[in-house]
Scaffold this active site. Structure first.
Site, short mmCIF file in Angstrom:
data_model
loop_
_atom_site.label_atom_id
_atom_site.label_comp_id
_atom_site.label_asym_id
_atom_site.label_seq_id
_atom_site.Cartn_x
_atom_site.Cartn_y
_atom_site.Cartn_z
N HIS A 1 -3.88 11.75 0.71
CA HIS A 1 -2.65 11.12 0.20
C HIS A 1 -2.80 10.79 -1.29
CE1 HIS A 1 -4.89 7.58 1.49
NE2 HIS A 1 -4.60 7.72 2.78
N ASN B 1 0.86 -1.19 0.00
CA ASN B 1 0.00 0.00 0.00
C ASN B 1 0.90 1.24 0.00
OD1 ASN B 1 -1.47 2.27 1.02
ND2 ASN B 1 -3.08 0.88 1.69
N THR C 1 -8.14 6.69 9.70
CA THR C 1 -7.84 5.53 8.87
C THR C 1 -9.04 4.60 8.95
OG1 THR C 1 -6.19 3.80 8.45
CG2 THR C 1 -6.65 4.29 10.76
N ARG D 1 5.08 18.46 0.68
CA ARG D 1 5.83 19.54 0.02
C ARG D 1 5.19 19.98 -1.29
NH1 ARG D 1 11.54 20.65 1.44
NH2 ARG D 1 11.30 20.80 3.69
N HIS E 1 -5.53 3.62 -1.60
CA HIS E 1 -6.83 3.87 -0.96
C HIS E 1 -7.15 5.37 -1.12
CE1 HIS E 1 -9.58 2.76 2.65
NE2 HIS E 1 -10.04 3.86 2.09
N HIS F 1 -4.20 -4.31 7.47
CA HIS F 1 -4.26 -3.19 8.41
C HIS F 1 -3.36 -3.48 9.61
CE1 HIS F 1 -6.11 0.73 9.27
NE2 HIS F 1 -5.66 0.45 10.48
N ASP F 2 -2.32 -2.68 9.72
CA ASP F 2 -1.36 -2.78 10.82
C ASP F 2 -0.57 -4.09 10.85
OD1 ASP F 2 -1.68 -0.23 11.77
OD2 ASP F 2 -3.12 -0.78 13.33
N ARG G 1 -8.82 8.62 -0.86
CA ARG G 1 -9.90 9.11 0.02
C ARG G 1 -10.48 10.39 -0.58
NH1 ARG G 1 -10.11 6.41 4.89
NH2 ARG G 1 -8.40 4.91 5.17
N GLU H 1 -8.73 0.51 -2.99
CA GLU H 1 -9.62 0.38 -1.84
C GLU H 1 -10.40 1.67 -1.66
OE1 GLU H 1 -6.95 -2.39 1.06
OE2 GLU H 1 -6.90 -0.24 1.42
N GLY I 1 0.98 -1.28 4.32
CA GLY I 1 1.48 0.04 3.98
C GLY I 1 2.18 0.74 5.12
N HIS I 2 1.43 1.08 6.15
CA HIS I 2 1.97 1.95 7.21
C HIS I 2 3.25 1.39 7.83
CE1 HIS I 2 1.74 5.04 10.28
NE2 HIS I 2 2.01 4.11 11.16
C1 LIG Z 1 -8.39 -0.79 4.28
C2 LIG Z 1 -7.22 -0.55 5.12
O1 LIG Z 1 -7.09 -1.03 6.21
C3 LIG Z 1 -6.14 0.31 4.62
O2 LIG Z 1 -6.32 0.73 3.35
C4 LIG Z 1 -6.04 1.52 5.44
O3 LIG Z 1 -7.27 2.07 5.44
C5 LIG Z 1 -5.01 2.44 4.89
O4 LIG Z 1 -5.52 3.70 4.70
P1 LIG Z 1 -4.73 4.95 5.26
O5 LIG Z 1 -3.37 4.88 4.65
O6 LIG Z 1 -5.54 6.13 4.78
O7 LIG Z 1 -4.68 4.84 6.74
N1 LIG Z 2 -5.79 -3.08 3.24
C1 LIG Z 2 -4.84 -2.73 4.21
C2 LIG Z 2 -3.80 -1.88 3.61
O1 LIG Z 2 -3.79 -1.65 2.43
C3 LIG Z 2 -2.70 -1.34 4.41
O2 LIG Z 2 -3.04 -1.06 5.71
P1 LIG Z 2 -1.83 -0.50 6.64
O3 LIG Z 2 -0.69 -1.50 6.53
O4 LIG Z 2 -1.42 0.82 6.09
O5 LIG Z 2 -2.39 -0.45 8.02
#
Ligand SMILES: CC(=O)[C@@H](O)[C@H](O)COP(=O)(O)O
Ligand SMILES: NCC(=O)COP(=O)(O)O
Length: 239
Positions: free
Chosen positions: A50, A7, A100, A18, A43, A190-191, A45, A70, A213-214
């Site tokens: 982002h 992600n 999120t 920036r 994703h 997610h996480d 929004r 997403e 992603g995060h």
């Molecule tokens: C569906 C999901 O869990 C992820 O896509 C999460 O929502 C990431 O989105 P953000 O990066 O906006 O937190």
């Molecule tokens: N669908 C979950 C995703 O794309 C990434 O979630 P996160 O790792 O950013 O919490």
């Protein structure tokens, strides 16, 4: 084997800070594929905090692995996805102002809505996945929506993993077993992180894909900071 879809929302977050094109979301997507990522997830929004609509259209011709978009299926989102035609769309019931994603679908309550949205995507040949809390009883309704897959919302797993990983994974395992009985494919996200991913993947049967992603982008910073600082020091070294 479970596919890894990266992600790249956080790359866009950094770029938007920036206003220019550093880091480049499209270049990072290409690099991630080169490094072995098996999919790219975004994703977008509604507030474009982002990923922007432009990013979605820019990425489409470039992404050669699985492109997964997403989002909450409001009309503008549905129309954009139908136009872009990614391999997969993941429907997430997140409020516009949510920091999120913070919940899976109540598929029983939203059954008619989900059925109609999912049939639009299926008619366009786009695979559908719906974001779901780890609740085996919700799977029957998820299946009635016509979705191809569920995405297990793993925030609670990640939260409880350190205290009690057996407890953390239990409801996900049960939900995955029922989902397989209904013929639904299983994604998760997610996480998820370097720390908690292996135990999850080892314990969830038929896990087709994780989107991360995060944590992955944060870990990439830590793993790359030493090299980067050294490279800067070399440029400053005169004697
Ligand atoms: C569906 C999901 O869990 C992820 O896509 C999460 O929502 C990431 O989105 P953000 O990066 O906006 O937190
Ligand atoms: N669908 C979950 C995703 O794309 C990434 O979630 P996160 O790792 O950013 O919490």
């Amino acid at each position: 084997m479970t596919k890894l879809s990266v992600n790249i929302n956080k790359i866009a977050t950094l770029r938007n800070a920036r206003g220019g094109d550093v880091p480049s979301v499209t270049q990072v997507a290409l690099d991630l594929e080169r490094f072995g990522a098996q999919g790219i997830t975004i994703h977008p929004r509604p507030d474009e905090r982002h990923i922007t609509r432009k990013d979605v259209y820019d990425l489409k011709p470039l992404v050669k692995t699985e492109f997964n978009i997403e989002g909450n299926p409001h009309r503008p989102f549905i129309d954009m996805v139908l136009e872009v035609k990614p391999e997969q769309v993941t429907l997430v019931p997140d409020a516009d102002d949510a920091i999120t994603s913070n919940a899976g679908w109540d598929c029983e309550k939203n059954l008619d809505f989900l059925k109609s949205v999912i049939s639009e995507f299926k008619n366009a040949g786009i695979r559908t996945s719906i974001f779901l809390d780890p609740n085996p009883e919700m799977v029957k309704f998820a299946s009635e929506t016509g979705a191809d897959r569920i995405e297990l919302y793993t925030e609670a797993y990640a939260k409880h993993y350190l205290q009690n990983k057996e407890f953390a994974v239990e409801s996900y395992f049960k939900t995955a077993v029922v989902a397989s009985e209904y013929g639904l494919g299983i994604n998760a996200g997610h996480d998820l992180s370097l720390e908690n991913l292996k135990y999850f993947a080892d314990n969830i049967p038929n896990l087709l894909e994780v989107s991360i992603g995060h944590a992955l982008i944060s870990e990439a910073l830590y793993l790359g900071l030493e090299n980067t600082v050294q490279a800067y020091l070399k440029r400053l070294a005169k004697w």
